[in-house]
Design an enzyme around this catalytic site. Structure first.
Site, PDB file in Angstrom:
ATOM      1  N   ASP A  16       8.507   7.191  -9.535  1.00  0.00           N
ATOM      2  CA  ASP A  16       7.516   6.279  -8.961  1.00  0.00           C
ATOM      3  C   ASP A  16       8.212   4.969  -8.618  1.00  0.00           C
ATOM      4  OD1 ASP A  16       4.867   5.254  -8.360  1.00  0.00           O
ATOM      5  OD2 ASP A  16       5.005   4.102 -10.212  1.00  0.00           O
ATOM      6  N   SER A  17       7.520   4.132  -7.893  1.00  0.00           N
ATOM      7  CA  SER A  17       8.057   2.806  -7.580  1.00  0.00           C
ATOM      8  C   SER A  17       8.160   1.936  -8.839  1.00  0.00           C
ATOM      9  CB  SER A  17       7.131   2.117  -6.577  1.00  0.00           C
ATOM     10  OG  SER A  17       5.813   2.077  -7.100  1.00  0.00           O
ATOM     11  N   TYR A  36       6.378  -0.294  -3.532  1.00  0.00           N
ATOM     12  CA  TYR A  36       6.694   0.528  -2.356  1.00  0.00           C
ATOM     13  C   TYR A  36       5.582   0.392  -1.296  1.00  0.00           C
ATOM     14  CZ  TYR A  36      10.515   3.348  -4.489  1.00  0.00           C
ATOM     15  OH  TYR A  36      11.683   3.799  -5.043  1.00  0.00           O
ATOM     16  N   GLY A  37       4.399   0.002  -1.744  1.00  0.00           N
ATOM     17  CA  GLY A  37       3.227  -0.001  -0.855  1.00  0.00           C
ATOM     18  C   GLY A  37       3.373  -0.868   0.381  1.00  0.00           C
ATOM     19  N   CYS A  72       4.441   8.715  -6.867  1.00  0.00           N
ATOM     20  CA  CYS A  72       4.001   7.595  -6.043  1.00  0.00           C
ATOM     21  C   CYS A  72       3.382   8.106  -4.735  1.00  0.00           C
ATOM     22  CB  CYS A  72       5.228   6.733  -5.743  1.00  0.00           C
ATOM     23  SG  CYS A  72       4.894   5.299  -4.737  1.00  0.00           S
ATOM     24  N   GLU A  86      -2.166  -4.506 -12.537  1.00  0.00           N
ATOM     25  CA  GLU A  86      -0.947  -4.879 -13.272  1.00  0.00           C
ATOM     26  C   GLU A  86      -1.140  -6.171 -14.066  1.00  0.00           C
ATOM     27  OE1 GLU A  86       2.452  -4.705 -10.701  1.00  0.00           O
ATOM     28  OE2 GLU A  86       2.414  -2.517 -10.774  1.00  0.00           O
ATOM     29  N   CYS A 132      -3.489   6.418  -5.170  1.00  0.00           N
ATOM     30  CA  CYS A 132      -2.506   5.459  -5.681  1.00  0.00           C
ATOM     31  C   CYS A 132      -2.358   5.677  -7.187  1.00  0.00           C
ATOM     32  CB  CYS A 132      -2.972   4.032  -5.389  1.00  0.00           C
ATOM     33  SG  CYS A 132      -1.864   2.774  -6.057  1.00  0.00           S
ATOM     34  N   THR A 133      -1.120   5.554  -7.645  1.00  0.00           N
ATOM     35  CA  THR A 133      -0.833   5.771  -9.067  1.00  0.00           C
ATOM     36  C   THR A 133      -1.690   4.918 -10.002  1.00  0.00           C
ATOM     37  OG1 THR A 133       0.928   4.151  -8.754  1.00  0.00           O
ATOM     38  CG2 THR A 133       1.571   6.472  -8.853  1.00  0.00           C
ATOM     39  N   HIS A 134      -2.026   3.704  -9.561  1.00  0.00           N
ATOM     40  CA  HIS A 134      -2.696   2.756 -10.453  1.00  0.00           C
ATOM     41  C   HIS A 134      -4.200   2.999 -10.604  1.00  0.00           C
ATOM     42  CE1 HIS A 134       1.070   0.760  -9.801  1.00  0.00           C
ATOM     43  NE2 HIS A 134       0.711  -0.357 -10.410  1.00  0.00           N
TER      44      HIS A 134
HETATM   45  N1  DGL Z   1       3.053   3.692  -6.806  1.00  0.00           N
HETATM   46  C1  DGL Z   1       2.424   3.133  -5.627  1.00  0.00           C
HETATM   47  C2  DGL Z   1       1.530   4.190  -4.985  1.00  0.00           C
HETATM   48  O1  DGL Z   1       1.068   5.111  -5.608  1.00  0.00           O
HETATM   49  C3  DGL Z   1       1.646   1.873  -5.943  1.00  0.00           C
HETATM   50  C4  DGL Z   1       2.508   0.700  -6.329  1.00  0.00           C
HETATM   51  C5  DGL Z   1       3.452   0.282  -5.234  1.00  0.00           C
HETATM   52  O2  DGL Z   1       3.012  -0.160  -4.155  1.00  0.00           O
HETATM   53  O3  DGL Z   1       4.646   0.422  -5.439  1.00  0.00           O
HETATM   54  O4  DGL Z   1       1.280   4.104  -3.800  1.00  0.00           O
END
Ligand code: DGL
Length: 268
Positions: A11-12, A43-44, A74, A155, A187-189
């Site tokens: 993941d990022s 990464y977004g 991610c 976060e 999205c992971t979050h």
């Molecule tokens: N992990 C990213 C995603 O699932 C979210 C966080 C980021 O932007 O790096 O898109």
């Protein structure tokens, strides 16, 4: 591929631990090797080319650890780099992304309906979800909305309070999402705020958690190919490309328990 080889997840950053957690819930005997690219977070907002370069290098690291599976946790990297990572990996491991299982779920359960997606700008603007959904489910009315404030909000621990409630509500009330029967959390979050989203959308809208759908798909693959580990081969390992104590303490939010992060300077 050996059944006792580990499962690589990347993941990022730390958010992908929601995916690792979902994998652990259905495959408790597997050894996980997690890599969070905290040096390049988020990464977004990155370009496709940058995410592709990072993803290939991380994949190389996971392959050097002998992983039988590389799971791109991610959504932004799944959108930008899955095809490339798959080609790069070849027969050395099976590559999973978080998008295809969610798209498959929509195809099976939500034909001829209106389905929405929320995610980062990279995920939404790439058009990958939209392209895959339309090609597999032609009669669907598919809507998507970039919700870039949600990652920093989560976060910073703004969960289940007035501020998070207001921002999530504002996004979900966006006219582009009106009339949806299901919403993909792309999205992971977002599993962290799933309860708030479910409460705001009401019970008529199904919330599709891409962490859970990919965990199920991975279990199905390992069972079918008799590649599931028979006994726990080793301890889970968690690496980040740039360590800070703040990253380590936030692991509890995403994984459910605090984990030790190893600093691995992949970019030096
Ligand atoms: N992990 C990213 C995603 O699932 C979210 C966080 C980021 O932007 O790096 O898109």
């Amino acid at each position: 591929m050996k059944s006792n080889a580990p499962i690589g997840i990347f993941d990022s950053g730390i958010g992908g631990l929601t995916v690792a957690r979902a994998v652990k819930a259905v495959l408790p005997d597997e050894q996980l090797i997690y890599f969070g690219d905290t040096a390049h977070l988020p990464y977004g907002d990155k370009s496709t080319a940058a995410i592709q370069a990072y993803s290939v290098k991380i994949t190389d690291f996971l392959l050097s650890k002998g992983c039988k599976v590389v799971l791109i946790a991610c959504n932004s990297a799944s959108a930008a780099a899955y095809d490339l990572v798959k080609e790069y990996t070849g027969s050395r491991a099976r590559v999973f992304n978080v998008i295809d299982p969610a798209v498959g779920f929509v195809r099976e359960q939500y034909k001829n309906t209106c389905v929405g997606l929320i995610g980062t700008k990279q995920t939404v603007n790439s058009g990958v979800y939209s392209g895959k959904i339309h090609s597999q489910t032609p009669n669907i009315d598919f809507r998507s909305l970039a919700t870039p404030l949600l990652v920093p909000l989560i976060e910073e621990g703004f969960v289940n309070n007035e501020i998070s409630h207001g921002i999530i509500k504002q996004y979900l009330d966006d006219p582009s999402l009106s009339g949806i029967e299901a919403l993909i959390l792309g999205c992971t979050h977002y599993p962290i705020i799933k309860k708030e989203i479910v409460a705001l959308l009401g019970e008529d809208v199904k919330v599709i958690d891409s962490a859970e759908t990919v965990a199920k798909a991975l279990k199905g693959f390992l069972d079918y190919h008799q590649l599931a580990a028979s006994a726990r081969p080793g301890e889970d390992q968690f690496y980040v490309s740039d360590f800070t104590p703040a990253f380590e303490s936030i692991t509890k939010t995403f994984f459910g328990e605090k984990v030790h992060l190893d600093n691995y300077r992949l970019w030096e």
